[in-house]
Design a protein around this motif. Sequence first.
Motif, PDB file in Angstrom:
ATOM      1  N   SER A  17     -22.264 -82.288 -32.148  1.00 47.55           N
ATOM      2  CA  SER A  17     -21.659 -81.171 -32.868  1.00 47.55           C
ATOM      3  C   SER A  17     -22.212 -79.836 -32.395  1.00 47.55           C
ATOM      4  O   SER A  17     -21.570 -78.810 -32.590  1.00 47.55           O
ATOM      5  N   ALA A  18     -23.369 -79.821 -31.785  1.00 47.52           N
ATOM      6  CA  ALA A  18     -23.950 -78.577 -31.294  1.00 47.52           C
ATOM      7  C   ALA A  18     -23.666 -78.359 -29.814  1.00 47.52           C
ATOM      8  O   ALA A  18     -23.369 -77.236 -29.393  1.00 47.52           O
ATOM      9  N   VAL A  19     -23.736 -79.412 -29.029  1.00 44.63           N
ATOM     10  CA  VAL A  19     -23.644 -79.270 -27.573  1.00 44.63           C
ATOM     11  C   VAL A  19     -22.226 -78.953 -27.113  1.00 44.63           C
ATOM     12  O   VAL A  19     -22.016 -78.038 -26.300  1.00 44.63           O
ATOM     13  N   ILE A  20     -21.258 -79.673 -27.618  1.00 47.51           N
ATOM     14  CA  ILE A  20     -19.881 -79.497 -27.143  1.00 47.51           C
ATOM     15  C   ILE A  20     -19.344 -78.088 -27.430  1.00 47.51           C
ATOM     16  O   ILE A  20     -18.815 -77.431 -26.526  1.00 47.51           O
ATOM     17  N   PRO A  21     -19.457 -77.555 -28.663  1.00 47.51           N
ATOM     18  CA  PRO A  21     -18.962 -76.177 -28.880  1.00 47.51           C
ATOM     19  C   PRO A  21     -19.764 -75.119 -28.124  1.00 47.51           C
ATOM     20  O   PRO A  21     -19.198 -74.104 -27.695  1.00 47.51           O
ATOM     21  N   ALA A  22     -21.065 -75.334 -27.935  1.00 48.69           N
ATOM     22  CA  ALA A  22     -21.867 -74.358 -27.201  1.00 48.69           C
ATOM     23  C   ALA A  22     -21.418 -74.277 -25.748  1.00 48.69           C
ATOM     24  O   ALA A  22     -21.251 -73.187 -25.199  1.00 48.69           O
ATOM     25  N   ILE A  23     -21.200 -75.417 -25.121  1.00 46.40           N
ATOM     26  CA  ILE A  23     -20.736 -75.424 -23.731  1.00 46.40           C
ATOM     27  C   ILE A  23     -19.307 -74.902 -23.641  1.00 46.40           C
ATOM     28  O   ILE A  23     -18.968 -74.151 -22.730  1.00 46.40           O
ATOM     29  N   GLY A  24     -18.460 -75.281 -24.595  1.00 48.75           N
ATOM     30  CA  GLY A  24     -17.092 -74.769 -24.611  1.00 48.75           C
ATOM     31  C   GLY A  24     -17.045 -73.258 -24.777  1.00 48.75           C
ATOM     32  O   GLY A  24     -16.245 -72.577 -24.129  1.00 48.75           O
ATOM     33  N   GLY A  25     -17.900 -72.722 -25.636  1.00 51.07           N
ATOM     34  CA  GLY A  25     -17.959 -71.274 -25.810  1.00 51.07           C
ATOM     35  C   GLY A  25     -18.452 -70.559 -24.570  1.00 51.07           C
ATOM     36  O   GLY A  25     -17.962 -69.483 -24.216  1.00 51.07           O
ATOM     37  N   LEU A  26     -19.421 -71.167 -23.901  1.00 49.53           N
ATOM     38  CA  LEU A  26     -19.950 -70.581 -22.665  1.00 49.53           C
ATOM     39  C   LEU A  26     -18.879 -70.547 -21.583  1.00 49.53           C
ATOM     40  O   LEU A  26     -18.716 -69.537 -20.889  1.00 49.53           O
ATOM     41  N   ILE A  27     -18.138 -71.626 -21.454  1.00 49.16           N
ATOM     42  CA  ILE A  27     -17.055 -71.660 -20.464  1.00 49.16           C
ATOM     43  C   ILE A  27     -15.977 -70.645 -20.832  1.00 49.16           C
ATOM     44  O   ILE A  27     -15.474 -69.913 -19.971  1.00 49.16           O
ATOM     45  N   ALA A  28     -15.620 -70.582 -22.107  1.00 50.27           N
ATOM     46  CA  ALA A  28     -14.566 -69.658 -22.541  1.00 50.27           C
ATOM     47  C   ALA A  28     -14.951 -68.200 -22.306  1.00 50.27           C
ATOM     48  O   ALA A  28     -14.131 -67.403 -21.833  1.00 50.27           O
ATOM     49  N   ILE A  29     -16.183 -67.828 -22.625  1.00 47.90           N
ATOM     50  CA  ILE A  29     -16.577 -66.425 -22.454  1.00 47.90           C
ATOM     51  C   ILE A  29     -16.675 -66.046 -20.977  1.00 47.90           C
ATOM     52  O   ILE A  29     -16.358 -64.916 -20.594  1.00 47.90           O
ATOM     53  N   ASN A  30     -17.069 -66.987 -20.135  1.00 45.55           N
ATOM     54  CA  ASN A  30     -17.127 -66.684 -18.706  1.00 45.55           C
ATOM     55  C   ASN A  30     -15.732 -66.604 -18.094  1.00 45.55           C
ATOM     56  O   ASN A  30     -15.498 -65.787 -17.199  1.00 45.55           O
ATOM     57  N   LEU A  31     -14.801 -67.434 -18.557  1.00 46.77           N
ATOM     58  CA  LEU A  31     -13.426 -67.319 -18.076  1.00 46.77           C
ATOM     59  C   LEU A  31     -12.777 -66.044 -18.582  1.00 46.77           C
ATOM     60  O   LEU A  31     -12.014 -65.394 -17.865  1.00 46.77           O
ATOM     61  N   LEU A  32     -13.075 -65.666 -19.817  1.00 49.13           N
ATOM     62  CA  LEU A  32     -12.510 -64.449 -20.379  1.00 49.13           C
ATOM     63  C   LEU A  32     -13.012 -63.209 -19.640  1.00 49.13           C
ATOM     64  O   LEU A  32     -12.268 -62.251 -19.447  1.00 49.13           O
ATOM     65  N   SER A  33     -14.264 -63.242 -19.203  1.00 48.85           N
ATOM     66  CA  SER A  33     -14.815 -62.078 -18.495  1.00 48.85           C
ATOM     67  C   SER A  33     -14.154 -61.884 -17.131  1.00 48.85           C
ATOM     68  O   SER A  33     -14.207 -60.790 -16.573  1.00 48.85           O
ATOM     69  N   LEU A  34     -13.534 -62.934 -16.596  1.00 51.27           N
ATOM     70  CA  LEU A  34     -12.801 -62.769 -15.339  1.00 51.27           C
ATOM     71  C   LEU A  34     -11.523 -61.957 -15.521  1.00 51.27           C
ATOM     72  O   LEU A  34     -11.094 -61.244 -14.621  1.00 51.27           O
ATOM     73  N   PHE A  35     -10.923 -62.074 -16.703  1.00 54.52           N
ATOM     74  CA  PHE A  35      -9.652 -61.402 -16.958  1.00 54.52           C
ATOM     75  C   PHE A  35      -9.825 -60.017 -17.579  1.00 54.52           C
ATOM     76  O   PHE A  35      -8.982 -59.154 -17.403  1.00 54.52           O
ATOM     77  N   VAL A  36     -10.886 -59.811 -18.318  1.00 50.24           N
ATOM     78  CA  VAL A  36     -11.106 -58.533 -18.994  1.00 50.24           C
ATOM     79  C   VAL A  36     -12.194 -57.792 -18.248  1.00 50.24           C
ATOM     80  O   VAL A  36     -13.351 -58.194 -18.250  1.00 50.24           O
ATOM     81  N   LYS A  37     -11.825 -56.718 -17.628  1.00 48.38           N
ATOM     82  CA  LYS A  37     -12.779 -55.898 -16.871  1.00 48.38           C
ATOM     83  C   LYS A  37     -13.015 -54.587 -17.614  1.00 48.38           C
ATOM     84  O   LYS A  37     -12.122 -54.054 -18.253  1.00 48.38           O
ATOM     85  N   SER A  38     -14.212 -54.057 -17.506  1.00 52.30           N
ATOM     86  CA  SER A  38     -14.487 -52.754 -18.107  1.00 52.30           C
ATOM     87  C   SER A  38     -13.822 -51.680 -17.249  1.00 52.30           C
ATOM     88  O   SER A  38     -13.719 -51.820 -16.031  1.00 52.30           O
ATOM     89  N   PRO A  39     -13.357 -50.620 -17.865  1.00 50.26           N
ATOM     90  CA  PRO A  39     -12.670 -49.568 -17.105  1.00 50.26           C
ATOM     91  C   PRO A  39     -13.619 -48.873 -16.125  1.00 50.26           C
ATOM     92  O   PRO A  39     -14.810 -48.705 -16.409  1.00 50.26           O
ATOM     93  N   GLU A  40     -13.065 -48.503 -15.001  1.00 46.47           N
ATOM     94  CA  GLU A  40     -13.869 -47.812 -13.999  1.00 46.47           C
ATOM     95  C   GLU A  40     -14.062 -46.358 -14.385  1.00 46.47           C
ATOM     96  O   GLU A  40     -13.153 -45.691 -14.868  1.00 46.47           O
TER      97      GLU A  40
END
Length: 60
Positions: free
Chosen positions: A35-58
């Motif tokens: 219950s702790a490991v699966i959501p933690a890894i899923g959240g880590l993958i999700a936030i890293n994939l999301l950071s590929l699509f959302v860039k800070s403005p230049e």
Amino acid sequence: MAKQLTILVWGAIYGEVIGYVLSALSGTAFDPAMSAVIPAIGGLIAINLLSLFVKSPEKK
């Protein structure tokens, strides 16, 4: 690095809560490790994939 650690901690906390509630509702045994490991890894993958699509403005 701090963002990833925060996601891991909060993913584990939310996973524990959701896992406990779902196991109580379904009448199955509660497994705290999964219950702790699966959501933690899923959240880590999700936030890293999301950071590929959302860039800070230049800055100009």
